[in-house]
Design an enzyme around this catalytic site. Structure first.
Site, PDB file in Angstrom:
ATOM      1  N   HIS A  37      22.600 -33.812 -10.905  1.00 57.86           N
ATOM      2  CA  HIS A  37      22.071 -34.519  -9.545  1.00 57.86           C
ATOM      3  C   HIS A  37      20.512 -34.494  -9.634  1.00 57.86           C
ATOM      4  O   HIS A  37      20.097 -34.581  -8.735  1.00 57.86           O
ATOM      5  CB  HIS A  37      22.679 -34.018  -8.201  1.00 57.86           C
ATOM      6  CG  HIS A  37      24.193 -34.167  -8.275  1.00 57.86           C
ATOM      7  ND1 HIS A  37      24.709 -35.536  -7.851  1.00 57.86           N
ATOM      8  CD2 HIS A  37      25.195 -33.323  -8.503  1.00 57.86           C
ATOM      9  CE1 HIS A  37      25.874 -35.320  -7.859  1.00 57.86           C
ATOM     10  NE2 HIS A  37      26.338 -34.220  -8.342  1.00 57.86           N
TER      11      HIS A  37
ATOM     12  N   GLU B 284      10.591 -13.051 -12.631  1.00 58.49           N
ATOM     13  CA  GLU B 284       9.580 -12.067 -12.025  1.00 58.49           C
ATOM     14  C   GLU B 284       8.917 -11.146 -12.950  1.00 58.49           C
ATOM     15  O   GLU B 284       7.700 -10.538 -12.708  1.00 58.49           O
ATOM     16  CB  GLU B 284      10.336 -11.216 -10.894  1.00 58.49           C
ATOM     17  CG  GLU B 284      11.417 -10.389 -11.263  1.00 58.49           C
ATOM     18  CD  GLU B 284      12.063  -9.461 -10.254  1.00 58.49           C
ATOM     19  OE1 GLU B 284      11.365  -9.433  -9.165  1.00 58.49           O
ATOM     20  OE2 GLU B 284      13.347  -9.183 -10.336  1.00 58.49           O
TER      21      GLU B 284
ATOM     22  N   LYS C 242      15.453 -12.238 -12.317  1.00 57.60           N
ATOM     23  CA  LYS C 242      15.085 -11.264 -13.085  1.00 57.60           C
ATOM     24  C   LYS C 242      14.198 -11.717 -14.121  1.00 57.60           C
ATOM     25  O   LYS C 242      13.216 -11.027 -14.584  1.00 57.60           O
ATOM     26  CB  LYS C 242      16.191 -10.453 -13.777  1.00 57.60           C
ATOM     27  CG  LYS C 242      17.156  -9.601 -12.824  1.00 57.60           C
ATOM     28  CD  LYS C 242      16.485  -8.275 -12.607  1.00 57.60           C
ATOM     29  CE  LYS C 242      15.641  -8.129 -11.470  1.00 57.60           C
ATOM     30  NZ  LYS C 242      16.169  -8.327 -10.067  1.00 57.60           N
TER      31      LYS C 242
ATOM     32  N   CYS D   2       0.813  -1.251  -0.022  1.00 59.64           N
ATOM     33  CA  CYS D   2       0.003   0.148   0.023  1.00 59.64           C
ATOM     34  C   CYS D   2       1.034   1.390  -0.133  1.00 59.64           C
ATOM     35  O   CYS D   2       1.967   1.216   0.361  1.00 59.64           O
ATOM     36  CB  CYS D   2      -0.719   0.151   1.179  1.00 59.64           C
ATOM     37  SG  CYS D   2      -1.951  -1.397   1.446  1.00 59.64           S
TER      38      CYS D   2
ATOM     39  N   ARG E 205       4.775   0.668  -6.283  1.00 64.13           N
ATOM     40  CA  ARG E 205       4.824  -0.213  -5.080  1.00 64.13           C
ATOM     41  C   ARG E 205       3.962  -1.405  -5.142  1.00 64.13           C
ATOM     42  O   ARG E 205       3.927  -2.251  -4.413  1.00 64.13           O
ATOM     43  CB  ARG E 205       4.325   0.690  -4.073  1.00 64.13           C
ATOM     44  CG  ARG E 205       5.223   1.615  -3.489  1.00 64.13           C
ATOM     45  CD  ARG E 205       4.436   2.593  -2.421  1.00 64.13           C
ATOM     46  NE  ARG E 205       4.562   1.856  -1.097  1.00 64.13           N
ATOM     47  CZ  ARG E 205       5.309   1.773  -0.100  1.00 64.13           C
ATOM     48  NH1 ARG E 205       6.607   2.562  -0.455  1.00 64.13           N
ATOM     49  NH2 ARG E 205       5.244   1.109   0.944  1.00 64.13           N
TER      50      ARG E 205
ATOM     51  N   GLU F 272      20.446 -14.206  -9.450  1.00 57.45           N
ATOM     52  CA  GLU F 272      19.788 -12.815  -9.688  1.00 57.45           C
ATOM     53  C   GLU F 272      19.252 -12.879 -11.099  1.00 57.45           C
ATOM     54  O   GLU F 272      18.147 -12.388 -11.356  1.00 57.45           O
ATOM     55  CB  GLU F 272      20.937 -11.846  -9.467  1.00 57.45           C
ATOM     56  CG  GLU F 272      20.423 -10.684  -9.897  1.00 57.45           C
ATOM     57  CD  GLU F 272      19.093  -9.965  -8.958  1.00 57.45           C
ATOM     58  OE1 GLU F 272      18.673 -10.647  -8.182  1.00 57.45           O
ATOM     59  OE2 GLU F 272      18.715  -9.128  -9.292  1.00 57.45           O
TER      60      GLU F 272
ATOM     61  N   TRP G 208      -2.869  -2.599  -1.444  1.00 54.54           N
ATOM     62  CA  TRP G 208      -2.414  -3.950  -2.234  1.00 54.54           C
ATOM     63  C   TRP G 208      -3.285  -4.656  -1.060  1.00 54.54           C
ATOM     64  O   TRP G 208      -2.611  -4.865   0.180  1.00 54.54           O
ATOM     65  CB  TRP G 208      -1.137  -3.939  -2.014  1.00 54.54           C
ATOM     66  CG  TRP G 208      -0.159  -5.315  -2.470  1.00 54.54           C
ATOM     67  CD1 TRP G 208      -0.073  -5.310  -3.981  1.00 54.54           C
ATOM     68  CD2 TRP G 208       0.156  -6.453  -1.797  1.00 54.54           C
ATOM     69  NE1 TRP G 208       0.646  -6.519  -3.774  1.00 54.54           N
ATOM     70  CE2 TRP G 208       0.715  -7.225  -3.149  1.00 54.54           C
ATOM     71  CE3 TRP G 208       0.149  -6.955  -0.420  1.00 54.54           C
ATOM     72  CZ2 TRP G 208       1.334  -8.345  -2.458  1.00 54.54           C
ATOM     73  CZ3 TRP G 208       0.576  -8.177  -0.208  1.00 54.54           C
ATOM     74  CH2 TRP G 208       0.992  -8.864  -1.227  1.00 54.54           C
TER      75      TRP G 208
ATOM     76  N   LYS H 235       6.993  -3.457  -4.599  1.00 51.61           N
ATOM     77  CA  LYS H 235       8.167  -2.941  -4.489  1.00 51.61           C
ATOM     78  C   LYS H 235       8.944  -3.039  -3.203  1.00 51.61           C
ATOM     79  O   LYS H 235       9.903  -3.447  -3.049  1.00 51.61           O
ATOM     80  CB  LYS H 235       8.193  -1.362  -4.954  1.00 51.61           C
ATOM     81  CG  LYS H 235       9.531  -0.882  -4.963  1.00 51.61           C
ATOM     82  CD  LYS H 235      10.609  -1.476  -5.942  1.00 51.61           C
ATOM     83  CE  LYS H 235      11.907  -1.004  -6.030  1.00 51.61           C
ATOM     84  NZ  LYS H 235      12.895  -1.887  -6.582  1.00 51.61           N
TER      85      LYS H 235
ATOM     86  N   ASN I 240      -1.316   2.248   5.824  1.00 47.27           N
ATOM     87  CA  ASN I 240      -0.486   0.758   5.527  1.00 47.27           C
ATOM     88  C   ASN I 240      -0.082   0.078   6.522  1.00 47.27           C
ATOM     89  O   ASN I 240       0.019   0.767   7.754  1.00 47.27           O
ATOM     90  CB  ASN I 240       0.588   1.731   5.166  1.00 47.27           C
ATOM     91  CG  ASN I 240       0.438   2.326   3.716  1.00 47.27           C
ATOM     92  OD1 ASN I 240      -0.540   2.426   3.053  1.00 47.27           O
ATOM     93  ND2 ASN I 240       1.700   2.874   3.314  1.00 47.27           N
ATOM     94  N   GLY I 241      -0.034  -1.106   6.537  1.00 52.49           N
ATOM     95  CA  GLY I 241       0.405  -2.169   7.573  1.00 52.49           C
ATOM     96  C   GLY I 241      -0.894  -3.012   7.728  1.00 52.49           C
ATOM     97  O   GLY I 241      -1.512  -3.281   7.137  1.00 52.49           O
TER      98      GLY I 241
HETATM   99  C1  F6R Z   1      13.599  -8.292  -7.060  1.00 48.91           C
HETATM  100  C2  F6R Z   1      13.587  -7.508  -5.838  1.00 48.91           C
HETATM  101  C3  F6R Z   1      13.191  -8.008  -4.650  1.00 48.91           C
HETATM  102  C4  F6R Z   1      13.841  -7.265  -3.525  1.00 48.91           C
HETATM  103  C5  F6R Z   1      13.294  -7.921  -2.346  1.00 48.91           C
HETATM  104  C6  F6R Z   1      14.101  -7.188  -0.910  1.00 48.91           C
HETATM  105  O1  F6R Z   1      13.898  -7.752  -8.406  1.00 48.91           O
HETATM  106  O2  F6R Z   1      13.475  -6.510  -6.038  1.00 48.91           O
HETATM  107  O3  F6R Z   1      13.489  -9.647  -4.661  1.00 48.91           O
HETATM  108  O4  F6R Z   1      15.324  -7.472  -3.311  1.00 48.91           O
HETATM  109  O5  F6R Z   1      11.837  -7.789  -1.892  1.00 48.91           O
HETATM  110  O6  F6R Z   1      13.816  -5.801  -0.994  1.00 48.91           O
HETATM  111  P1  F6R Z   1      14.496  -4.684  -0.252  1.00 48.91           P
HETATM  112  O7  F6R Z   1      15.696  -4.704  -0.856  1.00 48.91           O
HETATM  113  O8  F6R Z   1      13.676  -3.255  -0.254  1.00 48.91           O
HETATM  114  O9  F6R Z   1      14.705  -5.178   0.934  1.00 48.91           O
END
Ligand code: F6R
Length: 609
Positions: free
Chosen positions: A506, A490, A487, A2, A27, A483, A73, A604, A99-100
């Site tokens: 394995h 997601e 990428k 949110c 977000r 990573e 959200w 985000k 929020n929360g």
């Molecule tokens: C993937 C991504 C997430 C964040 C994770 C941690 O592209 O962005 O996996 O890395 O949610 O978020 P932060 O760094 O804000 O703690």
């Protein structure tokens, strides 16, 4: 997750609220709403994107100069107009966005029902509006008293903004464990869950702490502690530039942020290095502190965790200090064994990730020293850690991290090199050599962006309909494969897995069939031959091999397609190999016509467990 925004000043609130909410779209959300004080408090909400809310608002005369807004959200209750915020207490005395999560909302709902309150939504937030209303009427001691009694009574996390019908010229806020900043300018006062929402209007902000409240008047902000006493706060200036939260001609924030990497990597290096010497003095991470560290734990989530995987290899190899590693959601509940001289490093772009914040608190509770590697100044993790090394990535808007990841790598290379010098595991010559090579990373990243994009676009369009992908490598190449794989999956929704190359046979190799996409990252001179053997095994089972490596690795024979990166020191390859992997994920998602910046189901900043 949110987002909240609010404005109280001289100008029309609705314009500022909608612009702020648009800046918070990244977000992640599934409904939105606003409340604006005119003669009455007008509340308008809609399911889905902000465009739907704008459509509802366009024919209304909303001239009020005080208002609050929200992107929701869904957690408790489906995404719907009814569950969207703002929520209103039964007789309209209190209007609120939140929020929360209110953990004891069921118990509080039952209590309020006994006092005659009715509930119309499935949310945990509606109880917050009604409980404030309940205390406000019961004790008749004004907004701050009702808010403080509520803060004592509710459990969970919240950043909330409240308008009382009896105080139409004020917005009240309260906070615990959810992000909230308060801004001020000559035109009024502002509140937001995140900097980009108000950056267009002001760079002057206050950070409000846990269990504090504030009253936003049109020309000033008054802060209160839990006793209701007025407290002083220092006004801080945000260094971020407004242009960094605009797309500036790029099709998506993600590709803009990929292109910003040479610049933010350079800024981050320059923030800590001058004349070939690393200087952590302003962070209080002195030589004495470093000297005593005999174990390290790196804890983070998602991509930030992958930074930890890379740095575990580097720190251990350079310093011989043992490094353990965990995802924050596991660490926080596993009763970790920490020694007195252990340093727990929390890596987080947002500085608000709920599990990472909880892990930090757990580590502190257990007596470890804590170091945060964080991008957002003033965020909860930054404020609560013993030491902070900031990344200078600027605001990251695309949900999939790119530039924050790259700057996190840099900060922890610096940490590793400085620790190695302190521990005496590298000499002065090696120290300077490493720093000099690090300073070349921005140009090398730029050269990949200049030379490889067309090739990667081409291959991406060919693989847009892939069903599965595998990323393999050894050592640091495995770490970055994790990573690269994240990428891709997601944002493109293609199933993808990363494997330590030697582990594939394995079990997982049984999934390789004709044209299965396999990305091999091959940079580490001491083990590349072994990775190549693994790639040959995959190729002979029909896999289509894309390799990422430098020219000194004889990879041509095994590659169906080769992406070339410049050579660098073995430790710094993740900074280079990640660039084509980000581009591959990005262009494949674009070829599939997906909403790259806001992938489905993702947020985000993950501020709930
Ligand atoms: C993937 C991504 C997430 C964040 C994770 C941690 O592209 O962005 O996996 O890395 O949610 O978020 P932060 O760094 O804000 O703690």
């Amino acid at each position: 997750m949110c987002g909240i925004v609010g404005y109280n000043g001289k100008n029309k609130a609705i314009d500022i609220l909608l612009s702020g909410l648009s800046k918070l779209e990244y977000r992640g959300y599934d409904s939105a709403g606003v409340a604006v004080v005119d003669n009455e408090i007008d509340v308008i909400k809609s399911k889905g994107k902000i465009i739907n809310l704008k459509e509802k608002i366009k024919d209304l005369d909303l001239f009020g100069t005080t208002g609050i807004g929200h992107t929701r959200w869904a957690t408790h209750g489906e995404p719907s107009e009814n569950n969207a915020h703002p929520h209103i207490s039964n007789d309209g005395t209190v209007t609120l966005v939140h929020n929360g999560i209110i953990e004891n909302y069921q118990e509080l709902t039952e209590k309020l029902k006994k006092h005659g309150y009715t509930f119309y939504s499935q949310t945990d937030t509606e109880v917050l509006a009604n409980i404030i209303d309940y205390y406000y009427k019961k004790y008749k001691m004004g907004p701050i008293d009702a808010i403080n009694r509520t803060m004592v009574r509710v459990r969970g996390s919240y950043a909330c903004a409240v308008i009382f019908k009896d105080y139409p010229d004020e917005i009240w806020v309260a906070r615990k464990d959810s992000p909230l900043i308060i801004g001020t300018s000559k035109d009024g006062t502002y509140l937001a869950s995140d900097v980009p929402a108000i950056l267009e209007y002001t760079k002057n902000v206050y950070y409000i702490d846990n269990l504090e409240a504030a009253c936003l008047k049109k020309d000033k902000v008054i802060f209160y502690d839990l006793n209701g006493d007025v407290i002083e706060k220092e006004l801080k200036t945000i260094e971020w530039d407004i242009s960094s939260s605009e797309k500036e001609g790029y099709e998506h924030f993600m590709i803009k942020e990929i292109h910003e990497q040479p610049d933010v990597i350079k800024k981050t290096i320059n923030n800590y290095v001058s004349n070939n010497i690393i200087d952590f003095a302003k962070t209080n991470l002195t030589e004495d502190i470093l000297k005593d560290i005999d174990q390290i734990y790196i804890v983070a989530c998602g991509s930030a965790y992958h930074v930890g995987v890379c740095e575990q290899y580097i720190i251990e190899d350079l310093t011989r200090v043992p490094v353990r590693l965990d995802v924050a959601s596991e660490f926080r509940y596993k009763h970790p064994i920490l020694s007195k001289n252990e340093l727990v490093i929390i890596v987080s772009q947002s500085g608000e990730t709920a599990d990472s914040l909880a892990a930090l608190r757990e580590a502190k509770e257990l007596g470890a020293k804590t170091l945060a590697v964080v991008n957002v100044v003033g965020s909860s993790i930054a404020r609560e850690a013993d030491y902070v090394l900031y990344t200078l990535a600027g605001p990251e808007i695309a949900v999939a991290t790119t530039k924050a990841f790259s700057t996190q790598l840099i900060v922890l290379y610096l940490f590793a090199i400085e620790l190695a010098k302190t521990k005496g595991t590298i000499d002065d010559k090696k120290y300077k050599e490493l720093i000099t090579e690090m300073e070349c990373i921005p140009d090398k990243v730029q050269s990949i962006l200049d030379n490889e994009i067309n090739n990667i676009q081409k291959i991406s369009s060919e693989f847009a309909s892939a069903k599965d992908a595998f990323y393999i490598g050894r050592g640091l190449d495995y770490a970055i494969s994790l990573e690269g794989s994240l990428k891709l999956k997601e944002i493109s929704y293609i199933h993808s897995e990363a494997y330590a190359a030697g582990e594939l046979k394995h079990g997982t190799i049984s999934l390789i069939e004709d044209n299965t996409l396999v990305v091999g990252v091959v940079t580490q001179e001491d083990i590349y031959e072994k990775t190549i053997s693994n790639l040959v095994e995959v190729k002979s089972r029909g896999g289509y091999i894309i390799t990422v490596s430098s020219d000194n690795i004889p990879i041509d024979k095994v590659s169906n397609y080769k992406i070339t990166i410049p050579e660098t020191n073995k430790y710094f390859y993740p900074s280079l190999t990640v660039i084509p992997l980000q581009l591959l994920g990005y262009y494949i998602a674009v070829s599939r016509g997906l909403d790259v910046d806001k992938p489905r189901n993702l947020a985000k900043s993950v501020t709930v467990e």
